[in-house]
Motif scaffolding. Sequence first.
Motif, PDB file in Angstrom:
ATOM      1  N   ILE A  70      -2.264  -3.613  -1.718  1.00 35.83           N
ATOM      2  CA  ILE A  70      -1.629  -2.293  -1.739  1.00 35.83           C
ATOM      3  C   ILE A  70      -0.700  -2.194  -2.948  1.00 35.83           C
ATOM      4  CG2 ILE A  70       0.058  -0.805  -0.556  1.00 35.83           C
ATOM      5  CD1 ILE A  70      -1.203  -1.806   2.124  1.00 35.83           C
ATOM      6  N   SER A  71       0.089  -3.221  -3.171  1.00 32.93           N
ATOM      7  CA  SER A  71       1.008  -3.229  -4.321  1.00 32.93           C
ATOM      8  C   SER A  71       0.247  -3.187  -5.641  1.00 32.93           C
ATOM      9  CB  SER A  71       1.895  -4.474  -4.284  1.00 32.93           C
ATOM     10  OG  SER A  71       2.812  -4.388  -3.219  1.00 32.93           O
ATOM     11  N   ALA A  72      -0.824  -3.972  -5.745  1.00 37.72           N
ATOM     12  CA  ALA A  72      -1.612  -4.000  -6.982  1.00 37.72           C
ATOM     13  C   ALA A  72      -2.231  -2.639  -7.281  1.00 37.72           C
ATOM     14  CB  ALA A  72      -2.715  -5.059  -6.885  1.00 37.72           C
ATOM     15  N   LEU A  73      -2.531  -1.878  -6.237  1.00 34.53           N
ATOM     16  CA  LEU A  73      -3.112  -0.544  -6.403  1.00 34.53           C
ATOM     17  C   LEU A  73      -2.049   0.519  -6.707  1.00 34.53           C
ATOM     18  CD1 LEU A  73      -5.684  -0.705  -3.490  1.00 34.53           C
ATOM     19  CD2 LEU A  73      -6.258  -0.478  -5.922  1.00 34.53           C
ATOM     20  N   GLY A  74      -0.783   0.115  -6.749  1.00 36.13           N
ATOM     21  CA  GLY A  74       0.294   1.051  -7.059  1.00 36.13           C
ATOM     22  C   GLY A  74       0.973   1.629  -5.838  1.00 36.13           C
ATOM     23  N   GLY A  75       0.659   1.085  -4.664  1.00 35.90           N
ATOM     24  CA  GLY A  75       1.252   1.578  -3.422  1.00 35.90           C
ATOM     25  C   GLY A  75       2.441   0.751  -2.985  1.00 35.90           C
ATOM     26  N   ILE A 124      -7.597   4.427  -0.983  1.00 35.27           N
ATOM     27  CA  ILE A 124      -7.726   3.016  -0.604  1.00 35.27           C
ATOM     28  C   ILE A 124      -6.410   2.490  -0.041  1.00 35.27           C
ATOM     29  CG2 ILE A 124      -8.147   0.682  -1.495  1.00 35.27           C
ATOM     30  CD1 ILE A 124     -10.098   2.104  -3.525  1.00 35.27           C
ATOM     31  N   ILE A 125      -5.305   2.868  -0.652  1.00 36.92           N
ATOM     32  CA  ILE A 125      -3.984   2.459  -0.152  1.00 36.92           C
ATOM     33  C   ILE A 125      -3.800   2.918   1.291  1.00 36.92           C
ATOM     34  CG2 ILE A 125      -1.499   2.910  -0.376  1.00 36.92           C
ATOM     35  CD1 ILE A 125      -2.035   2.940  -3.477  1.00 36.92           C
ATOM     36  N   THR A 145      -2.754   3.019 -10.834  1.00 41.38           N
ATOM     37  CA  THR A 145      -3.546   2.134  -9.993  1.00 41.38           C
ATOM     38  C   THR A 145      -4.277   1.156 -10.893  1.00 41.38           C
ATOM     39  OG1 THR A 145      -4.981   2.070  -8.042  1.00 41.38           O
ATOM     40  CG2 THR A 145      -5.634   3.585  -9.814  1.00 41.38           C
ATOM     41  N   VAL A 146      -5.177   0.375 -10.353  1.00 40.85           N
ATOM     42  CA  VAL A 146      -5.889  -0.624 -11.160  1.00 40.85           C
ATOM     43  C   VAL A 146      -6.850   0.067 -12.118  1.00 40.85           C
ATOM     44  CG1 VAL A 146      -5.665  -2.455  -9.440  1.00 40.85           C
ATOM     45  CG2 VAL A 146      -7.660  -0.952  -9.364  1.00 40.85           C
ATOM     46  N   PRO A 147      -7.136  -0.539 -13.257  1.00 37.84           N
ATOM     47  CA  PRO A 147      -8.085   0.051 -14.200  1.00 37.84           C
ATOM     48  C   PRO A 147      -9.451   0.272 -13.543  1.00 37.84           C
ATOM     49  CG  PRO A 147      -6.881  -1.747 -15.242  1.00 37.84           C
ATOM     50  CD  PRO A 147      -6.537  -1.779 -13.780  1.00 37.84           C
ATOM     51  N   GLY A 148     -10.046   1.413 -13.871  1.00 41.60           N
ATOM     52  CA  GLY A 148     -11.361   1.732 -13.346  1.00 41.60           C
ATOM     53  C   GLY A 148     -11.347   2.622 -12.120  1.00 41.60           C
TER      54      GLY A 148
END
Length: 193
Positions: free
Chosen positions: A77-82, A22-23, A10-13
């Motif tokens: 969603i994509s940026a978060l790895g979903g 969140i996804i 997922t995003v850093p942090g």
Amino acid sequence: MSKSASPKYTVPGLSTHEGGVIIDLLRMRLHALNDLSLTLKHVHWNVVGPHFIAVHEMLDPQVDRVREMADATAERISALGGVPEGTPGVLVTERTWDDYGVGRADAIAHLGALDLVYTGIIEGHRAAMTEIGKSDAVTEDLIIEQLRSLEQFQWFVRAHLESSGGTLATARTHTERQAAKAGKKAAKPTSTR
């Protein structure tokens, strides 16, 4: 997480668990926004009566903005790895609300029903914002930005349903059909004799 698999990154942090939560919240917001854009086009095509052109022309900019919101949500969603899923089958299978229930109808009837649709969308966005805000200010900001437009669009709709005394015709309704009926009833002129 209810519908999607835990992301592998997922995003850093954020932890992958936080990203997954969140996804899942965004997944339902994506469904709601896709459904709203289709509902708004349905109303655009099926509105009739003396307020036809005003409502017909008011809805297209709303459709365009809601589609932009759906795109931004899917990209987050994509940026978060979903994996954003925007197919009609997934939307219908996973949504928690019924399909829009008003067909060809007077403009004020449709606006009454749309008031309830917007209420549901806004309440869902606000609930997601509260949860997302606990761990991700960036996604929370996305939802807040969308709420600004959604609340403005509901105001545009409600302006047709509000009396000069501030009473909202749909205030005590719980279904789209009740709201459509209340809007239409409030729009009928009353005799002064």
